[in-house]
Design a protein around this motif. Structure first.
Motif, PDB file in Angstrom:
ATOM      1  N   CYS A 142      17.697  24.639  97.370  1.00 17.77           N
ATOM      2  CA  CYS A 142      17.100  23.812  98.421  1.00 17.77           C
ATOM      3  C   CYS A 142      16.185  22.748  97.813  1.00 17.77           C
ATOM      4  CB  CYS A 142      16.282  24.675  99.383  1.00 17.77           C
ATOM      5  SG  CYS A 142      17.299  25.544 100.574  1.00 17.77           S
ATOM      6  N   LEU A 143      15.343  23.173  96.863  1.00 18.49           N
ATOM      7  CA  LEU A 143      14.427  22.217  96.233  1.00 18.49           C
ATOM      8  C   LEU A 143      15.219  21.132  95.507  1.00 18.49           C
ATOM      9  CD1 LEU A 143      11.715  24.653  94.821  1.00 18.49           C
ATOM     10  CD2 LEU A 143      11.549  23.121  96.803  1.00 18.49           C
ATOM     11  N   ALA A 144      16.242  21.550  94.763  1.00 17.43           N
ATOM     12  CA  ALA A 144      17.043  20.582  94.011  1.00 17.43           C
ATOM     13  C   ALA A 144      17.710  19.591  94.956  1.00 17.43           C
ATOM     14  CB  ALA A 144      18.090  21.312  93.173  1.00 17.43           C
ATOM     15  N   GLY A 145      18.275  20.118  96.039  1.00 17.64           N
ATOM     16  CA  GLY A 145      18.994  19.258  96.965  1.00 17.64           C
ATOM     17  C   GLY A 145      18.062  18.358  97.756  1.00 17.64           C
ATOM     18  N   TYR A 146      16.838  18.833  97.986  1.00 17.61           N
ATOM     19  CA  TYR A 146      15.926  18.049  98.811  1.00 17.61           C
ATOM     20  C   TYR A 146      15.199  16.978  98.003  1.00 17.61           C
ATOM     21  CZ  TYR A 146      12.360  16.797 102.149  1.00 17.61           C
ATOM     22  OH  TYR A 146      11.567  16.093 102.990  1.00 17.61           O
ATOM     23  N   TYR A 147      14.666  17.369  96.843  1.00 17.61           N
ATOM     24  CA  TYR A 147      13.874  16.411  96.078  1.00 17.61           C
ATOM     25  C   TYR A 147      14.721  15.538  95.158  1.00 17.61           C
ATOM     26  CZ  TYR A 147       9.596  18.543  97.743  1.00 17.61           C
ATOM     27  OH  TYR A 147       8.588  18.988  98.535  1.00 17.61           O
ATOM     28  N   ARG A 148      15.951  15.989  94.855  1.00 18.38           N
ATOM     29  CA  ARG A 148      16.821  15.244  93.938  1.00 18.38           C
ATOM     30  C   ARG A 148      16.117  14.919  92.628  1.00 18.38           C
ATOM     31  NH1 ARG A 148      20.352  12.002  97.695  1.00 18.38           N
ATOM     32  NH2 ARG A 148      20.456  13.375  99.505  1.00 18.38           N
ATOM     33  N   GLY A 149      16.536  13.809  92.022  1.00 12.94           N
ATOM     34  CA  GLY A 149      15.851  13.294  90.838  1.00 12.94           C
ATOM     35  C   GLY A 149      15.817  14.268  89.679  1.00 12.94           C
ATOM     36  N   ARG A 150      14.700  14.281  88.957  1.00 15.05           N
ATOM     37  CA  ARG A 150      14.598  15.059  87.736  1.00 15.05           C
ATOM     38  C   ARG A 150      14.643  16.547  87.992  1.00 15.05           C
ATOM     39  NH1 ARG A 150      10.015  12.344  83.977  1.00 15.05           N
ATOM     40  NH2 ARG A 150      11.042  10.331  83.735  1.00 15.05           N
ATOM     41  N   LEU A 151      13.970  16.968  89.066  1.00 13.96           N
ATOM     42  CA  LEU A 151      13.950  18.382  89.390  1.00 13.96           C
ATOM     43  C   LEU A 151      15.391  18.872  89.568  1.00 13.96           C
ATOM     44  CD1 LEU A 151      12.085  20.784  90.147  1.00 13.96           C
ATOM     45  CD2 LEU A 151      12.543  20.181  92.521  1.00 13.96           C
ATOM     46  N   ASP A 152      16.154  18.106  90.328  1.00 16.18           N
ATOM     47  CA  ASP A 152      17.550  18.432  90.582  1.00 16.18           C
ATOM     48  C   ASP A 152      18.320  18.528  89.269  1.00 16.18           C
ATOM     49  OD1 ASP A 152      19.913  18.873  91.881  1.00 16.18           O
ATOM     50  OD2 ASP A 152      20.310  16.747  92.210  1.00 16.18           O
ATOM     51  N   THR A 199      22.022  21.617 101.389  1.00 12.91           N
ATOM     52  CA  THR A 199      20.825  20.798 101.574  1.00 12.91           C
ATOM     53  C   THR A 199      21.148  19.320 101.414  1.00 12.91           C
ATOM     54  OG1 THR A 199      19.614  22.620 100.580  1.00 12.91           O
ATOM     55  CG2 THR A 199      18.426  20.572 100.890  1.00 12.91           C
ATOM     56  N   LEU A 200      21.943  19.010 100.400  1.00 15.74           N
ATOM     57  CA  LEU A 200      22.335  17.616 100.191  1.00 15.74           C
ATOM     58  C   LEU A 200      22.986  17.054 101.448  1.00 15.74           C
ATOM     59  CD1 LEU A 200      23.829  17.372  96.597  1.00 15.74           C
ATOM     60  CD2 LEU A 200      21.826  16.228  97.515  1.00 15.74           C
ATOM     61  N   GLY A 201      23.885  17.872 102.054  1.00 17.86           N
ATOM     62  CA  GLY A 201      24.551  17.425 103.278  1.00 17.86           C
ATOM     63  C   GLY A 201      23.559  17.234 104.412  1.00 17.86           C
ATOM     64  N   LEU A 202      22.575  18.134 104.479  1.00 19.07           N
ATOM     65  CA  LEU A 202      21.629  18.104 105.602  1.00 19.07           C
ATOM     66  C   LEU A 202      20.710  16.897 105.542  1.00 19.07           C
ATOM     67  CD1 LEU A 202      20.667  21.857 105.836  1.00 19.07           C
ATOM     68  CD2 LEU A 202      21.724  20.490 107.627  1.00 19.07           C
ATOM     69  N   THR A 203      20.243  16.556 104.320  1.00 20.98           N
ATOM     70  CA  THR A 203      19.254  15.479 104.235  1.00 20.98           C
ATOM     71  C   THR A 203      19.832  14.153 104.719  1.00 20.98           C
ATOM     72  OG1 THR A 203      19.864  15.265 101.935  1.00 20.98           O
ATOM     73  CG2 THR A 203      17.836  16.438 102.397  1.00 20.98           C
ATOM     74  N   GLU A 204      21.174  14.055 104.713  1.00 21.79           N
ATOM     75  CA  GLU A 204      21.800  12.826 105.189  1.00 21.79           C
ATOM     76  C   GLU A 204      21.778  12.748 106.716  1.00 21.79           C
ATOM     77  OE1 GLU A 204      22.961  10.538 103.149  1.00 21.79           O
ATOM     78  OE2 GLU A 204      22.372  11.733 101.404  1.00 21.79           O
ATOM     79  N   LEU A 205      21.610  13.899 107.363  1.00 23.81           N
ATOM     80  CA  LEU A 205      21.822  13.940 108.812  1.00 23.81           C
ATOM     81  C   LEU A 205      20.650  13.347 109.583  1.00 23.81           C
ATOM     82  CD1 LEU A 205      23.596  17.351 109.232  1.00 23.81           C
ATOM     83  CD2 LEU A 205      24.561  15.055 109.322  1.00 23.81           C
ATOM     84  N   GLU A 206      20.966  12.982 110.814  1.00 27.69           N
ATOM     85  CA  GLU A 206      20.007  12.236 111.629  1.00 27.69           C
ATOM     86  C   GLU A 206      18.721  12.991 111.896  1.00 27.69           C
ATOM     87  OE1 GLU A 206      21.987  11.055 115.175  1.00 27.69           O
ATOM     88  OE2 GLU A 206      23.589  10.162 113.996  1.00 27.69           O
ATOM     89  N   PHE A 207      18.848  14.307 112.186  1.00 24.85           N
ATOM     90  CA  PHE A 207      17.634  14.973 112.639  1.00 24.85           C
ATOM     91  C   PHE A 207      16.623  15.111 111.502  1.00 24.85           C
ATOM     92  CE2 PHE A 207      20.278  18.523 111.349  1.00 24.85           C
ATOM     93  CZ  PHE A 207      19.397  19.392 110.744  1.00 24.85           C
TER      94      PHE A 207
END
Lengths: 305, 328, 333
Positions: free
Chosen positions: A126-136, A189-197
């Motif tokens: 979840c953290l990787a998918g949400y924050y992306r970047g270096r953490l991911d 998570t990656l899929g979710l962050t794209e979504l509208e809500f």
């Protein structure tokens, strides 16, 4: 048709869902419930203790009568029931007793290990998918290194260094499931962050933590839990393989894999010693797979295969 | 112009993957190095075992350079590794690399034969299922396949022994004949081990091929082939199979890692002198450097095969090929 | 002028094809009766979704597995009842005596098979030619359909060819065994406008040169004009008008045909003549109205049209050649 929030259980009635899952699914649930019941109540069954050896009944066929002869403590030979309902193993130990005590090992592994992977891997994903970047990138790279070792080989080796105990076994198996869980959680998570809500929540000024806890986690937990069922099935097989190689829980603790291994030498004279635990293990793994697969199709809104 | 641009992208892409592979291999060596050196207690004593004399311990200390820093030790270990020096087995005194190289062909032969057997089972099953998708035969095979995936490999191995060697008495359960003693006798000792892997593995291949075949059979060119008046088997084999086999071949490559795990069990059970058995024996005997060497070779082989398959996939991916074709 | 009226090469009798749909089933082809004489070119015109492709597939035996053919349907080809043949017997006709050219040449050729092999495959299967002879014949066929550098093309994969070339290859495959009937289903719809005429003329030339019958299917009346002797107009699974092509264009009796013609740009029209689109929507095949299916869009429809389905009959003037399924056919242009 406008799915604001995906992957929630369909808003259908309980009965409709039950019907959609089909009778095979419920048979699998019943079998699993029986195994669970047997494992929990193992100490109260009218069978001999799992480590008592009946020297007069080595590798006896199912239904053989209990004999008092050769039992190390003969004070109350009938305490353990009337017969060896599923026979005895090559050391004269009661099969039923060993099966139900072995179920404890299998279930402990199949519940605790995925739980470790679920918590750690799910969170990392979840953290990787949400924050992306270096953490991911860091998390993905670490997981790639773990995945670079063939699972069973790594299992053997860690097990070799850490020594034999049920706790160690659960920890190692749990550790090995972390990459798989983190991959699933990250993809979701990656899929979710794209979504509208989620975008909407961000626009209204919600903090990262609040978005993660309120919007992402609830939507990741259910598919991840369904995935955990499939992992649990795999864990039973992995524990079996380790015990089969003599690297699982140390004897004389009963485990299904160990039972199958013990019966290997007696395949020609007493095949039931191996085949009965093999059948029980197969049914349990199959039940978990059926339940996991059924729930997954339900989640994805597909027709049952 | 577009083609060169596409090629340029492709090369960059492959280069990045190659770099990634190198990093993972480096990480693998680091982890395997740490495996031995993070052992509780004095490494020299652990490696030497209980029977080691004071001289032995001194020799081990010197060989491993234990008085230096961990990084320096790793660097010199890596240097020796590059030259093929993985140390010696403290059990037999045999060089680890030599022991591994002598066992490797057996494992490779086992993997190849079992993949071929699995393919021989998966191919007709997938063709029948896809051609008659939704029929009773299809449902029977697909359901049977699903159930088969719930059978652990060691149980499958046991079942093949029970059926073919205990009940039918066709083949002995254990025993290995080297290739030098005759090809046929050698192959015979691989039949049951390979079969017990293939009897599970075919399901994985069958599922992938079946679903790709079903997609292919809906293509216009299949209708065209039917309009040519060709018989169904010819359409399936000559027109549908090739464009559908791509994913399955990739999966066959990616399955190598899983099969290496299976090989450990199957080799132990059937007493085949392969890498897996070497590893398990070394674990039983607490032969640290042998364990380390086996893990290193198996893991590096595994990541390399996976990356190679991945890169081949990129190179051969029909979409990328088509893009290049449109560009010309 | 008209060919002898003995048995036609292709005789379709009361052909119906039903397909299962979301609700109930769709009669994609509904009681079609049509015959094609040897060597004759017949056009089949209708909007997309009117069932003309399904008709072609029924003739070739390419219907999807779930499609059902009506119990009274008959297809006779060269005197043989196609619907009564076993699949194996049927395959000796399909691809050999009766061949088909598909709409989209981009997807109709196998992407992973060389062009030469896709042509020679038919020759080897049906005529039993060996590899060398089949390749020679394939080369001749490519020349015949006007492919430049045919020898090199044999070793090309489809994606190396342009759309027009691919359609020429598809035609070569169809012509390979010298079929007696060629079914061309929208052969130019997917192609660039610049190559359409070339392909159509090639088809017409081959049809005449080989005295082969042709069923030319199109949504475009202009495609059929001048290249066919007779034309059938199809609407919602039925043939509503069937006439010699010249008569159909000169004096259409069906309001729908008239509307199609009015929607076509013509050189004869004075400049800036507006094109007339046909009002309303193409019919929803799952919910066909009672009576004539075109009635909801027909300017001349009256009460009877919405109740009774008109049969396909020859006109009052004793004109046997011109048949129309309309209660109130147009008189004179």
């Amino acid at each position: 048709m406008e799915p604001n929030r995906p992957t929630r259980l369909p808003a259908a009635g309980i009965h409709e869902i039950a019907a959609r899952l089909g009778p095979i699914f419920w048979l699998a649930v019943i079998w699993l419930a029986m195994v669970l019941f047997a494992a929990v109540t193992a100490g109260y069954w009218p069978v001999p203790p799992p480590d008592r050896m009946d020297w007069a009944q080595l590798g006896a066929a199912p239904g053989a009568p209990l004999t008092p002869a050769g039992t190390p403590s003969a004070e109350n030979p009938q305490a353990g029931g009337a017969a060896h309902w599923l026979g005895t193993d090559t050391m004269g130990r009661d099969m039923v007793a060993r099966l139900i005590f072995g179920a404890r090992v299998s279930l402990a592994v199949s519940i605790c290990s995925p739980a470790i992977g679920f918590l750690v891997g799910g969170l990392l994903g979840c953290l990787a998918g949400y924050y992306r970047g270096r953490l991911d990138a860091g998390i993905v790279a670490t997981m790639d290194v773990i995945l670079a070792f063939p699972g069973l080989v790594l299992l053997l080796v860690i097990r070799f260094y850490l020594g034999a105990s049920l706790t160690n076994l659960i920890l190692i198996l749990g550790f090995l499931t972390i990459p798989a869980f983190s991959r699933v959680a990250r993809a979701k998570t990656l899929g979710l962050t794209e979504l509208e809500f989620v975008q909407a929540a961000r626009l209204t000024g919600a903090g990262h933590l609040s978005i993660l806890v309120r919007e992402i986690l609830p939507n990741v937990v259910i598919p991840l839990a369904v995935y955990a069922l499939l992992v649990a099935a795999f864990m039973i097989m992995a524990e079996g393989a380790l015990s089969f190689l003599g690297l699982g829980v140390p004897p004389p603790t009963a485990s299904w894999g160990g039972m199958i291994a013990e019966g290997r030498e007696a395949l020609d004279t007493a095949p039931h010693v191996s085949l009965i635990p093999a059948g029980v293990m197969f049914l349990t793994v199959l039940a978990l797979n059926l339940i996991g697969d059924g729930l997954r199709s339900l989640l994805e809104g597909r027709a049952h295969p | 112009m577009t083609a060169t641009w596409g090629e340029h992208l492709l090369v960059t892409h492959l280069g990045r993957k190659l770099l990634r592979l190198l990093l993972v291999v480096l990480a693998v060596t680091a982890v395997t190095f740490l495996m031995v050196h993070l052992l509780p207690g004095d490494v020299a004593y652990t490696i030497g075992g209980e029977t080691a004399t004071a001289d032995d311990i001194r020799a081990i200390r010197e060989a491993l350079g234990l008085d230096r820093s961990m990084l320096a030790q790793y660097r010199s270990w890596l240097g020796r590794l590059v030259h093929g020096d993985l140390g010696r087995s403290y059990l037999t005194g045999e060089p680890v690399l030599q022991a591994i190289l002598s066992r490797l062909p057996v494992t490779l032969e086992l993997l190849v034969i079992s993949q071929l057997l699995a393919l021989a089972l998966a191919l007709p099953a997938a063709l029948i299922c896809a051609y008659r998708s939704g029929s009773h035969v299809d449902r029977l095979i697909s359901t049977g396949g699903f159930a088969t995936l719930s059978i652990p490999s060691f149980v499958m191995a046991l079942l093949t022994i029970y059926l073919f060697s205990v009940k039918l008495r066709w083949l002995p359960a254990t025993g290995y004949t080297p290739l030098q003693a005759g090809v046929w006798a050698n192959l015979k000792s691989f039949v049951l081990p390979a079969l017990s892997i293939a009897l599970i593995e075919w399901v994985v291949l069958m599922r992938v091929l079946r679903s790709d075949l079903i997609t292919t059979l809906q293509q216009h060119y299949i209708l065209m082939a039917k309009a040519k008046g060709l018989p169904p088997w010819r359409i399936l084999l000559l027109h549908a199979l090739r464009p559908s086999a791509f994913t399955m071949l990739t999966v066959m490559g990616l399955q190598v890692g899983r099969l290496l795990g299976e090989a450990v069990i199957v080799e132990t059970l059937f007493a085949l002198p392969g890498m897996g058995r070497l590893l398990v024996t070394a674990i039983y005997a607490r032969d640290h450097l042998m364990v380390q060497g086996c893990v290193l070779v198996i893991s590096i082989g595994y990541v390399t095969v996976n990356s190679a398959v991945d890169m081949l996939y990129t190179l051969l991916d029909p979409r990328i090929r088509r893009e290049a074709a449109v560009g010309t | 002028m008209s060919p002898p009226r003995s048995t036609p090469l292709l005789a379709i009798g009361d052909l119906s094809v039903a397909l299962p749909a979301m609700q109930g089933c769709v009669r994609a082809v509904d009681g079609v009766t049509l015959s094609v004489t040897a060597g004759q070119a017949v056009g089949l015109v209708g909007e997309s979704g009117c069932g003309k492709s399904m008709l072609a597939k029924a003739l070739m035996g390419l219907l999807p597995r779930e499609a059902e053919i009506g119990p009274t349907s008959q297809i006779h080809f060269d005197g043989r009842p196609l619907l009564a043949l076993s699949p194996r017997e049927r395959r000796t006709i399909t691809g050999r005596k009766m061949a088909m050219v598909f709409q989209d040449p981009m997807t109709a050729l196998n992407p992973v098979m060389r062009v030469g092999r896709q042509i020679s495959e038919v020759l080897r299967h049906h005529l039993g030619l060996d590899r060398r002879a089949a390749r020679q014949r394939a080369l001749a066929l490519l020349r015949q359909v006007g492919v430049s550098m045919p020898r090199r093309r044999l070793d090309h994969y489809p994606h190396q060819l342009s759309g027009g070339l691919r359609q020429r290859v598809a035609i070569a495959i169809a012509l390979a065994c010298g079929p007696r009937l060629l079914i061309a289903d929208e052969p130019t719809t997917a192609l660039d406008v610049t190559v359409q005429a070339g392909i159509l003329d090639l088809l017409a030339r081959c049809q005449k040169a080989q005295a082969m019958a042709m069923l030319l299917i199109s949504h475009d009346l202009g495609v059929v004009a001048g290249r066919t002797q007779r034309t059938a107009v199809m609407y919602a699974g039925r043939i509503l008008e069937l006439a010699p092509t010249r008569k159909l264009f000169g004096k259409p009796r069906l309001p729908y045909t008239r509307a199609l013609l009015d929607a076509m740009p013509r050189l004869a029209n004075p400049p800036r003549t507006p094109l007339k689109a046909i009002g309303g929507q193409p019919p929803d095949m799952t919910h066909l109205p009672p009576g004539c299916a075109f009635a909801p869009r027909c300017r001349w429809a009256r009460g009877r049209c919405r109740v009774e389905t008109p049969p396909l009959e020859s006109g009052r003037g004793g004109d046997h050649d011109h048949r129309v399924a309309c209660w109130y056919p147009l008189e004179g242009a």
